[in-house]
Design a protein around this motif. Structure first.
Motif, PDB file in Angstrom:
ATOM      1  N   MET A  89       0.680  -1.185  -0.024  1.00  0.00           N
ATOM      2  CA  MET A  89      -0.010   0.021  -0.092  1.00  0.00           C
ATOM      3  C   MET A  89       0.801   1.399  -0.011  1.00  0.00           C
ATOM      4  O   MET A  89       2.111   1.277   0.449  1.00  0.00           O
ATOM      5  CB  MET A  89      -1.046   0.022   1.235  1.00  0.00           C
ATOM      6  CG  MET A  89      -0.406  -0.082   2.555  1.00  0.00           C
ATOM      7  SD  MET A  89      -1.481  -0.022   3.666  1.00  0.00           S
ATOM      8  CE  MET A  89      -0.566   0.267   5.342  1.00  0.00           C
ATOM      9  N   GLY A  95      -9.790  -2.588   7.823  1.00  0.00           N
ATOM     10  CA  GLY A  95      -9.171  -1.655   6.864  1.00  0.00           C
ATOM     11  C   GLY A  95      -7.676  -1.286   7.343  1.00  0.00           C
ATOM     12  O   GLY A  95      -7.373  -1.649   8.402  1.00  0.00           O
ATOM     13  N   PRO A  96      -6.702  -0.720   6.516  1.00  0.00           N
ATOM     14  CA  PRO A  96      -5.506  -0.298   6.841  1.00  0.00           C
ATOM     15  C   PRO A  96      -5.158   0.719   7.719  1.00  0.00           C
ATOM     16  O   PRO A  96      -3.946   0.874   8.418  1.00  0.00           O
ATOM     17  CB  PRO A  96      -4.761  -0.297   5.302  1.00  0.00           C
ATOM     18  CG  PRO A  96      -5.915   0.541   4.320  1.00  0.00           C
ATOM     19  CD  PRO A  96      -7.253  -0.098   5.057  1.00  0.00           C
ATOM     20  N   THR A  97      -6.148   1.469   7.920  1.00  0.00           N
ATOM     21  CA  THR A  97      -5.614   2.964   8.589  1.00  0.00           C
ATOM     22  C   THR A  97      -5.928   2.582  10.259  1.00  0.00           C
ATOM     23  O   THR A  97      -5.427   3.310  11.095  1.00  0.00           O
ATOM     24  CB  THR A  97      -6.673   3.990   8.246  1.00  0.00           C
ATOM     25  OG1 THR A  97      -8.147   3.694   8.498  1.00  0.00           O
ATOM     26  CG2 THR A  97      -6.641   4.374   7.035  1.00  0.00           C
ATOM     27  N   PHE A 100       1.096  -4.785   3.788  1.00  0.00           N
ATOM     28  CA  PHE A 100       0.084  -4.597   4.701  1.00  0.00           C
ATOM     29  C   PHE A 100      -0.542  -6.000   4.675  1.00  0.00           C
ATOM     30  O   PHE A 100      -1.018  -6.617   3.673  1.00  0.00           O
ATOM     31  CB  PHE A 100      -1.093  -3.764   4.349  1.00  0.00           C
ATOM     32  CG  PHE A 100      -2.290  -3.609   5.310  1.00  0.00           C
ATOM     33  CD1 PHE A 100      -2.220  -3.497   6.747  1.00  0.00           C
ATOM     34  CD2 PHE A 100      -3.474  -4.287   4.964  1.00  0.00           C
ATOM     35  CE1 PHE A 100      -3.349  -3.325   7.370  1.00  0.00           C
ATOM     36  CE2 PHE A 100      -4.603  -4.125   5.623  1.00  0.00           C
ATOM     37  CZ  PHE A 100      -4.654  -3.862   6.819  1.00  0.00           C
ATOM     38  N   GLU A 128      -9.000  -6.264   3.243  1.00  0.00           N
ATOM     39  CA  GLU A 128      -8.975  -5.775   2.070  1.00  0.00           C
ATOM     40  C   GLU A 128      -8.229  -4.123   2.254  1.00  0.00           C
ATOM     41  O   GLU A 128      -9.026  -3.478   2.935  1.00  0.00           O
ATOM     42  CB  GLU A 128      -9.833  -5.789   0.870  1.00  0.00           C
ATOM     43  CG  GLU A 128     -10.094  -7.345   0.522  1.00  0.00           C
ATOM     44  CD  GLU A 128      -9.225  -7.664  -0.654  1.00  0.00           C
ATOM     45  OE1 GLU A 128      -8.352  -6.808  -0.743  1.00  0.00           O
ATOM     46  OE2 GLU A 128      -9.198  -8.736  -0.783  1.00  0.00           O
ATOM     47  N   ILE A 129      -7.288  -3.688   1.501  1.00  0.00           N
ATOM     48  CA  ILE A 129      -7.061  -2.429   1.722  1.00  0.00           C
ATOM     49  C   ILE A 129      -8.201  -1.449   1.180  1.00  0.00           C
ATOM     50  O   ILE A 129      -8.493  -0.546   1.884  1.00  0.00           O
ATOM     51  CB  ILE A 129      -5.639  -1.731   0.964  1.00  0.00           C
ATOM     52  CG1 ILE A 129      -4.515  -2.813   1.617  1.00  0.00           C
ATOM     53  CG2 ILE A 129      -5.360  -0.432   0.948  1.00  0.00           C
ATOM     54  CD1 ILE A 129      -3.207  -2.936   1.002  1.00  0.00           C
ATOM     55  N   ILE A 132      -4.944   6.212   1.909  1.00  0.00           N
ATOM     56  CA  ILE A 132      -4.304   5.028   1.697  1.00  0.00           C
ATOM     57  C   ILE A 132      -4.707   4.427   0.405  1.00  0.00           C
ATOM     58  O   ILE A 132      -5.962   4.176   0.227  1.00  0.00           O
ATOM     59  CB  ILE A 132      -4.267   4.069   2.930  1.00  0.00           C
ATOM     60  CG1 ILE A 132      -3.195   4.576   4.003  1.00  0.00           C
ATOM     61  CG2 ILE A 132      -3.779   2.759   2.425  1.00  0.00           C
ATOM     62  CD1 ILE A 132      -3.523   3.899   5.280  1.00  0.00           C
TER      63      ILE A 132
END
Lengths: 664, 664
Positions: A101, B219-221, A210, A265-266, A110
């Protein structure tokens, strides 16, 4: 995913162009599924299935269970979703199950790195095409929507700027390989072409990894780390010993599991096709690596399947080759009978639930696409408005997983087969005299022992020769140790083995139920010429959420008892049916149920009450037949259990002419 | 859970005492279930179901779906496990779904506080009893095992120390109320009686709250917090609008969902009865609060159910009252018809899957045991070797959940019913003149508006009177504002309402499938007099993991084709069956399948091949009948689909005398 070419066109019975928005509208309106926590603003990548969707999903799963588990006598499992981190460390998921990412350096937004690269390059190519068209005075047709359209929330806008010719070809080359880049390669591309965050135009950070697993802690101390499983497969492998024992120690056999898996999932996109929580159905078929034949292969070898061989893909083409599974296995295109058998069974399954087999292909993985341990892999791909989508993977995972778990846990995850004739052979066998070795080498004794026991036959032969000459030396941890015949002996022995012991290979058909579910909806959806606004879902009775609509022709109270009685009779036969006694016109009530994919409607009018007759309407043809209550219920039951098709039903029930009830 | 008394004794057909260890041994050996990640050392509270267990569970669930969802036309849902934290904040789980824990101040070991108190007090009471027995020269019988035995891994050991009489009675009082204590009360008890960590004897920390939900990030954040759902119910409530719309805006209707839920237990115990991941099946039945009658009540009102009323419990007793559901509802013991209806349906469900109804009771919650909003609650409890276990809860949750979600999201989660006759009444209605109010009060204008609109009828009446006198004052945020008739008017208006709008009440039958599964195994387990080592599971054909064992009488190759053919025919009928062609004696093969609960065995001998006959063995009676292949397959199918019982089968097939195959 390879670029679609030679696609069967998305023609439906009505020949109207497929509009995804229309299908999606239907899905929400008739509550097949909806974004989860909608009233709280929703969360991307999480979907709730409503009554129609849950019933359809449950019917697909039930048929899967019958078709695979019961029909093939597989061993069903239900293992936990919450998974000990050690297990996923062994399987490689903790280290490798990740996406790259990048972060907008100013806004912090992101992006999944490959999606961002793809997105920006596609926008630039579009702008280039526009600029070139302007130059030559031609209009540019909008590209058909692709899966990429939804890859990032905020899509890069194209600006009509012409690119140098070599840059255009470089972009195309990158896009063709976008799935294969490492983080470093993505970083290089981003810098080389000055790719920026689509939403803001700001620079982005270096790509970072990630991990896609949801992480949690088990118990109150925080000491036991767990992840939500990213696949069900590991739950099979850690139970291999018990499964083998259950099967009386014999292979081949298969375990099967249906359940939820998770990927954080991103940036989820493409509706049900890329989600954070999904249902999988996975089979792990354990087989002797020296014999991958299948006892029931003859049952599928005649089936003609559309294959996309890796050699064809290497040549940059996507031409499908249609041939029987028998031919494909005999010619070596499909690696072995067991893989071929499952490809056949997958084909039959998809066809039975209503997938359009003209929009199905089996695509073989390229060598560089497979895991290093896999010997062959075929994906069943379904053509949708997002392109060809992998819906079932069918891979030969070799002995990889069982070997890794065995190494980590020191449990022998092997099959033992008595040999008909004992195997007799000679080999060099070392013996260590620990009583002498210990005092002589102290703390190094164990190291020497391990080293000697790890020598191969040639090394042992040399060691024997050296010892015969008085002494021998072995290397370990960078030191040389000199050994005497008193400490170590090597004998050339005759070995007699009566049991063959091996780690079975695993062939894994793995089904993404949500993706199949979505593709099935696209394949089933069309609209009638005379009512283009409303869709029809031509789902087979086997999987349709509701089988029968019961429609009293008016709200007259005389009709209600019979409607209730028919509904009760169908319920007792476990045939899900619904009464629609709303005040809408009968045509509108039929149309509403066409949207739900309800295959049959039973209409109750005054003749029904007077003469005990019902009319039976079939959804796709809208044809109507007539019979007594008993006859119609019996035909409906046979239709719903697959013992009769509509043609057969028409032979049992006469056509309804509209006059039969007049003389009541 | 109330203390068991007047328990039906755990007598099985063989009258041997039930041994839990024997059942547990069978469960592992025949892979019904096992601790998850066993080869990695296992994780407490997580269990994997093997082939026998997964099939049994899946059959229970399928029957549940038929009995409730299809038979009652419920709206099935499949909502996500991963749940947005906001949703669980609204439902109260983020703040209140917690247990108290204490930590060993030296070793750091963690105990669930109530379990530790219980554990230590029970050990002291046991020691006291021993000491008193010694004094009086009597032996003390070991107490029967209870659920408490496994509450903590390291159980406090009892030491024969006599306690003062008042302390003994204080301990008993504490134990009786152990489920109701707050953290402060537990702390007080721990200090007052100097209770210490059972494993070490060290002091423990102050009780702290531990939330039982598994937490993760979406999610990634890391900005979207999620929990694994602790129940499926909230997934129903957040979709209420769509469900109501699907049901054409009408109540009553029910939604239903089957799926995994999670609780991060502090120290799981008692096998499948207290686990960290489990399958629930929940129904949310939405009903008009002014009419909780049920249209199908007459179908269940005659059923006699064993009820444990709250008044009986208040008197410290556990005497069951057996009466019809009709009587119980009419006498007010059960609050309303809908609750009564579900109690009846639950009873029928449990009976059908094989629960011993003599070990079933419906226990009403005490007033202080129910949530403040609940109007009535009955648990279906099953008697096991752990005592009476809550397996199904059946609660009237009133309008609580929908009201909370509506308040939080500002969505109107209500039903609108057209009134037959419009409702006409008068009320005070304020009108604000914003054009004047705004300039006069600037930033306070909105506050004043909200305050006036929030006044009740009495206050509005007073306001009207004040305004008639020239001016009125309102209080808001500690300030007083003076209003003029130009700014605000209050009229006494005639209101005509043609629609009644209400938040439906929710009646929730909630099933713990894993607990029912375990209780069913205990209720089904026994051993034959002649083979005490091996158990028999008398599971009904409806839920038995495998329905038919196919046993070739010897390993002679002539028998194999017929065995395969019978197996294939049964598979095509979706009747799970297994061939046992191992070299074990036929008696041993039958016994192994008695352990799996396989209700029928088809034996293939040389007469079968010569004359086309099969013998059919019934598991519980071991009786054998004989018939042609067609006859036996037909009878088996009818037996497995519930259309025939064994008595009926015996009328269709003659007894096997052992001579029929001799004359072949």
């Amino acid at each position: 995913m390879a670029a679609p070419a030679q696609e069967p066109t998305l023609v439906k019975k009505d020949a109207h162009p497929f509009e995804r928005a229309q299908l999606e509208g239907l899905m929400t309106k008739r509550f097949f599924y909806t974004q989860a926590f909608e009233i709280y603003g929703g969360v991307a990548g999480l979907y709730d299935y409503g009554p129609s969707g849950a019933a359809l999903q449950s019917n697909i799963i039930n048929y899967w269970r019958n078709h695979f588990i019961i029909e093939e006598d597989m061993l069903e499992l239900d293992t936990t979703i919450m998974t000990l981190s050690d297990v996923l460390k062994t399987s490689g998921h903790v280290d490798k199950f990740a996406d790259w990412m990048v972060k907008d350096t100013k806004t912090g937004e992101i992006y999944r790195a490959d999606h961002m690269v793809e997105n920006v390059l596609e926008a630039r190519l579009k702008g280039d095409a526009e600029a070139r068209a302007k130059e030559s005075g031609q209009a540019v047709a909008d590209a058909a929507p692709t899966a990429n359209d939804k890859k990032t929330k905020k899509k890069a806008k194209s600006v009509a700027v012409k690119l140098p010719d070599d840059e255009v070809s470089a972009y195309h080359k990158i896009l063709a390989q976008i799935d294969d880049y490492s983080g470093a390669q993505l970083s290089e591309i981003i810098k080389k072409y000055d790719l920026r965050a689509p939403a803001s135009g700001n620079e982005v950070s270096e790509p970072t990894e990630f991990n896609l697993m949801f992480e949690s802690n088990i118990g109150p101390t925080g000491q036991i780390k767990g992840y939500l499983r990213p696949e069900t497969a590991q739950g099979h492998f850690v139970n291999f010993e018990r499964l083998l024992d259950f099967n009386n120690g014999r292979v081949p056999f298969a375990s099967a599991q249906i359940g939820k898996s998770f990927r954080n999932e991103i940036s989820p996109r493409a509706g049900l096709l890329r989600v954070r929580e999904f249902v999988m159905a996975e089979i792990e078929h354990y087989v002797d690596p020296e014999n991958k034949n299948h006892a029931r292969f003859h049952e599928v070898e005649h089936i003609v399947v559309p294959l996309l061989h890796r050699d064809v893909q290497k040549a940059g083409e996507t031409t499908l080759k249609k041939m029987t599974i028998g031919e494909a296995v005999r010619s070596g295109m499909i690696d072995n009978e067991t893989l071929g058998y499952f490809i056949g069974r997958i084909y039959l399954f998809l066809e039975a639930i209503g997938i359009d087999v003209n929009r199905l292909r089996f695509r073989q993985h390229m060598e560089n696409e497979m895991a290093h341990y896999a010997s062959d892999c075929w994906d069943a791909e379904l053509l949708t408005s997002y392109g060809w989508i992998e819906c079932v993977g069918c891979a030969d995972r070799s002995a990889y997983d069982l070997t890794m778990h065995s190494n980590r846990t020191k449990r022998e995850l092997v099959v033992q087969v008595p040999l008909k004739e004992p195997k007799v052979y000679q080999k060099y066998v070392p013996t260590l005299n620990k009583k002498v070795l210990g005092p002589a080498f102290k703390k190094d004794a164990k190291l020497i022992e391990d080293t000697v026991l790890g020598l191969d036959q040639d090394q042992l032969k040399a060691l024997q020769a050296d010892l015969a000459n008085g002494s021998a030396s072995v290397q370990a941890n960078g030191s040389t140790f000199t050994l005497t015949p008193e400490q170590v002996a090597v004998e050339y022995k005759t070995i007699k083995e009566s049991v063959r012991s091996f780690t079975p290979n695993v062939i894994e058909p793995s089904f993404g139920i949500g993706r199949i579910f979505y593709a099935l909806l696209e394949h089933s959806f069309w609209a009638r010429e005379e009512d283009k606004e409303r869709g029809v879902l031509s789902l087979p009775p086997l999987v349709a959420p509701f089988k029968v609509l019961i429609v009293p022709i008016s709200s007259n109270e005389q009709l209600s008892p019979l409607a209730q009685q028919v509904c009760k009779r169908l319920r007792k036969l476990n045939i899900p049916s619904r009464i629609d006694d709303s005040s809408a016109t009968i045509g509108r009530r039929y149309a509403r149920n066409d949207e739900l994919g309800t295959p049959f409607a039973v209409t109750i009018d005054f003749a029904s009450v007077a003469k005990g007759t019902l009319t039976l309407r079939e959804r796709d043809t809208t044809a109507q037949r007539i019979g007594t209550v008993d006859e119609v219920v019996d035909v409906v039951q046979q239709l719903c259990t697959g013992r009769l098709d509509w043609t057969g039903a028409c032979q049992k029930l006469p056509a309804y002419t509209g006059t039969q009830d007049v003389d009541a």
